[in-house]
Scaffold this active site. Structure first.
Site, PDB file in Angstrom:
ATOM      1  N   SER A  82      -3.633 -28.003 -24.096  1.00  7.39           N
ATOM      2  CA  SER A  82      -4.122 -27.970 -22.716  1.00  7.39           C
ATOM      3  C   SER A  82      -3.292 -27.024 -21.855  1.00  7.39           C
ATOM      4  CB  SER A  82      -4.083 -29.376 -22.102  1.00  7.39           C
ATOM      5  OG  SER A  82      -4.964 -30.245 -22.762  1.00  7.39           O
ATOM      6  N   ASP A 117      -8.101 -38.326 -26.422  1.00  9.18           N
ATOM      7  CA  ASP A 117      -8.073 -37.518 -27.645  1.00  9.18           C
ATOM      8  C   ASP A 117      -7.382 -38.231 -28.799  1.00  9.18           C
ATOM      9  OD1 ASP A 117      -9.462 -35.393 -26.557  1.00  9.18           O
ATOM     10  OD2 ASP A 117      -7.660 -34.361 -25.881  1.00  9.18           O
TER      11      ASP A 117
END
Length: 431
Positions: free
Chosen positions: A24, A319
């Site tokens: 990210s 996730d």
């Protein structure tokens, strides 16, 4: 390219692992650096397929991006308002982060652009990003009434700020709105039902943008230019560390040290839940890498118990749910996961995939509308399982196989999307 890989049980996991850069943050670091006008050196950048899709797109928009001999990424952009019209369609590959964040940047540009992706990304819904960006004045047209890519983004007369209440917490949607606001005529305020990961907000602040936070709301105002730091050091990805945290917890006689792991509070739900389950995890050498907190994690095998995972913690570990499902198989009692319907629109329907593939190994898992019910202390058997070309499924299955009687995984190379050296590392720590 490997068609299949077989993971056999070899006993405990031991050693030290340097966790690869956070996916990210790697995406955001190269995007933001490409929007600045001074050079930025990015250290520990994740050279995985998803992040390289972002690099490719930012190059197409005019940024100069090169890797040096030390694996550092050097980025030189043309300023916040200096992006150039790409000469061709931009391909986000398998990366939802690339697609959604770049959509926010592109709606404010005075040129035409088109975004596409691989077969998986072309099947993932875009409406929840397109809706707020259209309300801001964005002109977007795509497949099936702009629910799916490929999609074209046309120049808009004016992008205006928005006060937007998000129906579900999503860092990607929030980030798209915040990025679009940099090019808008007025501020935006985004409110989530729960706080999602805040890497975009921290990165904006690192680049000199003022962020207003109140409860689950975050606000940003348009600016003239970004103030780039000379260097960004990307922390290790806790989503990648999660596989080793679970593996070392459930495989007897394991003892791992995970170096340089990002412990941003919006991402540490995996630590909270594993500790709640009884995992033996200690946090050492806490420090900061820019605005991001990092630490070393030490994990040893432990007796786990089933828990309920639901509500505000879900965005903090969305996730990690596939590998948490593996942990639940080796825990005493039942584990229940709720409020995780977002997993149905990831690289694959992860709720269905987890129930199906772990079920092939003998797991008793009930799939619900928004989660899973998992009976613990399962006796798993060797099975041939499908990754669905989903990196987190492939790695979760590998941990399940290593902790039981083995597994054969179809399409294991999809791990390269986020963790290129995963299977090599697994071999090393079991040697």
């Amino acid at each position: 390219m490997l068609e299949n890989i077989t993971i056999s049980p070899k006993g405990g996991l031991s050693g030290t692992i340097h966790i690869p850069g956070d996916k990210s943050i790697s995406h955001r670091s190269v995007m933001f650096a490409a929007l600045a006008s001074t050079p930025v050196v990015i250290k520990n950048f994740l050279y995985a397929e998803d992040c390289l899709s972002t690099v490719s797109c930012m190059r197409a928009l005019g940024a100069k991006i090169e890797k040096d001999a030390s694996n550092n990424l050097h980025v030189l952009g043309n300023g916040l308002h200096g992006l150039q019209e790409p000469p061709n369609i931009m391909d986000a590959g398998n990366s939802g982060t690339t697609l959604r964040l770049l959509s926010g940047i592109l709606v404010g540009q005075p040129f035409f652009s088109v975004l596409t992706g691989d077969a998986s990304l072309r099947s993932r819904p875009m409406a929840r990003v397109v809706t707020p960006l259209t309300k801001m004045g964005g002109k977007i047209s795509g497949r099936q009434d702009t629910r799916y890519i490929p999609m074209a983004i046309m120049p808009s007369e004016k992008i205006e700020g928005i006060e937007y209440n998000m129906p579900m917490a999503s860092a990607q949607v929030k980030s798209a709105i915040l990025l679009a606001t940099l090019f808008a005529s007025s501020p935006s305020i985004v409110t989530e039902p729960y706080i999602s990961r805040d890497h975009t907000e921290l990165m904006l602040e690192t680049f000199g943008v003022k962020i207003k936070r109140q409860g689950t709301s975050v606000g940003v105002s348009p600016i003239a230019d970004l103030q780039a730091p000379a260097e960004i050091d990307v922390p290790g990805d806790i989503s990648s560390a999660a596989f080793w945290l679970v593996g070392a917890s459930i495989i007897p006689n394991s003892h791992l040290t995970l170096k340089n792991v990002g412990i941003n509070p919006t991402r540490t739900g995996i630590l909270d839940i594993l500790r709640q389950m009884g995992a033996n995890i200690t946090i050492e050498n806490e420090r900061f890498s820019g605005a991001e907190p990092v630490a070393d994690l030490v994990v040893k095998s432990a007796e786990l118990k089933g828990v309920t995972i639901e509500g505000p913690i879900i965005p903090r570990l969305i996730d990690e749910i596939p590998v948490l499902a593996v942990a639940a198989l080796f825990a005493n009692g039942q584990t229940t996961i709720r409020d995780a319907e977002e997993l149905r629109v990831k690289e694959t329907d992860r709720l269905k995939a987890v129930a199906s593939e772990l079920g092939k190994m003998g797991a008793i898992i009930t799939e619900t509308k928004d989660g899973l019910t998992i009976n613990g202390r399962q006796k798993l058997q060797f099975a041939k399982c499908c990754s669905y070309h989903d990196h987190r499924m492939a790695m979760s299955l590998a941990i399940a196989g290593a902790a039981s009687n083995g597994v054969e995984i179809n399409q294991p190379d999809c791990a390269n999307i986020s963790y290129p050296n995963f299977f090599t590392t697994l071999d090393t720590i079991r040697a």
